[in-house]
Design an enzyme around this catalytic site. Structure first.
Site, mmCIF file in Angstrom:
data_model
loop_
_atom_site.group_PDB
_atom_site.id
_atom_site.type_symbol
_atom_site.label_atom_id
_atom_site.label_comp_id
_atom_site.label_asym_id
_atom_site.label_seq_id
_atom_site.Cartn_x
_atom_site.Cartn_y
_atom_site.Cartn_z
ATOM 1 N N GLU A 45 1.181 -0.925 -0.447
ATOM 2 C CA GLU A 45 0.126 -0.165 -0.518
ATOM 3 C C GLU A 45 1.090 0.698 -0.467
ATOM 4 O O GLU A 45 2.058 1.169 0.666
ATOM 5 C CB GLU A 45 -0.441 -0.254 1.463
ATOM 6 C CG GLU A 45 -1.643 0.967 1.514
ATOM 7 C CD GLU A 45 -2.104 1.420 2.682
ATOM 8 O OE1 GLU A 45 -1.729 0.941 3.158
ATOM 9 O OE2 GLU A 45 -3.305 1.537 3.441
ATOM 10 N N LYS A 122 -9.220 1.815 -1.586
ATOM 11 C CA LYS A 122 -9.698 1.308 -0.768
ATOM 12 C C LYS A 122 -10.573 1.443 0.418
ATOM 13 O O LYS A 122 -10.830 2.906 -0.029
ATOM 14 C CB LYS A 122 -8.274 1.883 0.497
ATOM 15 C CG LYS A 122 -8.671 1.206 2.377
ATOM 16 C CD LYS A 122 -7.097 1.865 2.177
ATOM 17 C CE LYS A 122 -6.779 1.581 4.202
ATOM 18 N NZ LYS A 122 -6.179 1.865 4.678
ATOM 19 N N CYS A 167 -4.959 -3.133 3.088
ATOM 20 C CA CYS A 167 -4.444 -2.896 4.410
ATOM 21 C C CYS A 167 -5.921 -2.939 5.345
ATOM 22 O O CYS A 167 -6.001 -4.197 5.667
ATOM 23 C CB CYS A 167 -3.660 -1.896 4.354
ATOM 24 S SG CYS A 167 -3.390 -1.337 5.994
HETATM 25 N N1 ING Z 1 -3.115 0.708 9.033
HETATM 26 C C1 ING Z 1 -3.596 -0.141 9.502
HETATM 27 C C2 ING Z 1 -4.045 -1.469 9.054
HETATM 28 O O1 ING Z 1 -5.380 -1.708 9.468
HETATM 29 C C3 ING Z 1 -5.282 0.101 11.852
HETATM 30 C C4 ING Z 1 -4.128 0.870 11.079
HETATM 31 C C5 ING Z 1 -3.931 -1.142 12.498
HETATM 32 C C6 ING Z 1 -6.631 -0.598 12.075
HETATM 33 C C7 ING Z 1 -4.538 -2.017 13.799
HETATM 34 C C8 ING Z 1 -6.925 -1.076 13.316
HETATM 35 C C9 ING Z 1 -5.958 -2.072 13.999
HETATM 36 O O2 ING Z 1 -3.196 -2.441 9.218
HETATM 37 C C10 ING Z 1 -3.673 0.493 7.325
HETATM 38 N N2 ING Z 1 -3.067 1.442 6.308
HETATM 39 O O3 ING Z 1 -4.820 0.607 7.189
#
Ligand code: ING
Length: 308
Positions: A45, A122, A167
């Site tokens: 990403e 996304k 992601c």
């Molecule tokens: N990063 C993280 C992800 O979903 C996140 C943000 C991490 C949200 C952990 C909730 C819990 O892996 C991105 N860029 O989405």
């Protein structure tokens, strides 16, 4: 007859704010050369820049320099050119600024002839819009991106059925299932995941990697599809992100995993026909799903509690 596609996961180590797109593309090409012989290579990403949603800008337009206004463009054309010479399909994520001014967290799917056959924007944007002083670090994807407007398509290319997510999408079973209902055989996803939870500092890399693997393995198994999950990792301007790039088979098993938080290649010969058994038996959706009971999933966004 097995339908083998030799897949490379091309994890990127950190990209600092000061790093140029040209320097990053040179690293991506070096990884592509290392994966010589692969049919398909998957990058993370927001592969061209640092994970800029960690930085707050009062004026959102100040973040526009992190966005690509066209694709391919001068900085990325060498990657397209190299892939064509190597006969390699590829996918990577980038921040997209459309001609009519829309901002998306986007990934593209490019076939072996260098044609952009698919684009995904996304849909599940984590984080928040305004600066949050309570957090150990900011995660402003809801500030800088709009939710994707292309759905979760599946494309016929490279001899199979390919889909993309990005992601945070991997944490939402609906994302896999919408593609599963189109027969998807390989899902690619790039990710940039901070090593700690900005709202729960004692949740460190081990817990983050556990939830990451849990989500990806479940999605692969429950839709009998390959999933290739590739990280941008390492410490960017002091902010750590974990690696743990994976290739997961249609049975939910991890068949390849990175060991570092740097530029690293993982490879696996993926038999797309290995998706068949699950799709014809335990996850034969047509025979087993009971959609008359699933209404809440698309009619309800949040929780509605039962009457007291
Ligand atoms: N990063 C993280 C992800 O979903 C996140 C943000 C991490 C949200 C952990 C909730 C819990 O892996 C991105 N860029 O989405």
């Amino acid at each position: 007859m097995p339908r083998i596609i030799n897949v490379a996961g091309a994890q990127l180590g950190p990209i600092q704010k000061a790093d140029s797109r040209e320097a990053v593309v040179a690293r991506m090409i070096a990884l592509m050369d290392k994966a010589k012989g692969a049919d398909f290579i998957v990058y993370p990403e927001l592969a061209l820049t640092t994970f800029f949603p960690r930085w707050y800008h009062e004026n959102r337009a100040e973040a526009d320099h992190w966005f690509e206004k066209s694709m391919p463009n001068a900085a990325t054309q060498p990657l397209f050119d190299r892939a064509k010479v190597l006969g390699m399909g590829f996918t990577f994520g980038y921040a997209e600024l459309t001609p009519d001014g829309h901002h998306f967290n986007t990934s593209i799917l490019v076939d072996k002839a260098g044609r952009i056959v698919g684009k995904y924007r996304k849909i599940h944007l984590p984080g928040h819009v305004e600066y949050d002083p309570e957090r150990t670090h900011q995660h402003l994807e809801k500030r800088y991106f709009e939710p994707g407007d292309l759905g979760f398509p599946v494309w016929r290319t490279m001899g199979g059925l390919f889909g993309m997510m990005i992601c945070n999408d991997r944490r939402w079973p609906e994302a896999y299932r919408v593609m599963g209902l189109q027969g998807v055989e390989m899902i690619t996803l790039g990710f940039n995941t901070p090593s700690t939870n900005s709202q729960k500092p004692d949740e460190g890399p081990e817990a983050r990697a556990f939830h990451h693997k849990l989500s990806v393995q479940a999605g692969a198994y429950q839709n009998s599809t390959w999933v290739v999950a590739v990280a941008k990792a390492g410490v960017e301007d002091g902010f750590p992100m974990f690696g743990c790039s994976l290739i997961v088979d249609p049975d939910g098993r991890i068949v390849a995993e990175t060991k570092t938080e740097d530029d690293e290649i993982i490879m696996h010969a993926c038999d797309l026909d290995a998706t068949k058994f699950g799709k014809d038996t335990i996850f034969d959706f047509k025979r087993h799903r009971r959609i008359e009971h699933y209404g809440r999933i698309t009619s309800q966004t949040g929780v509605v509690l039962p009457q007291e």
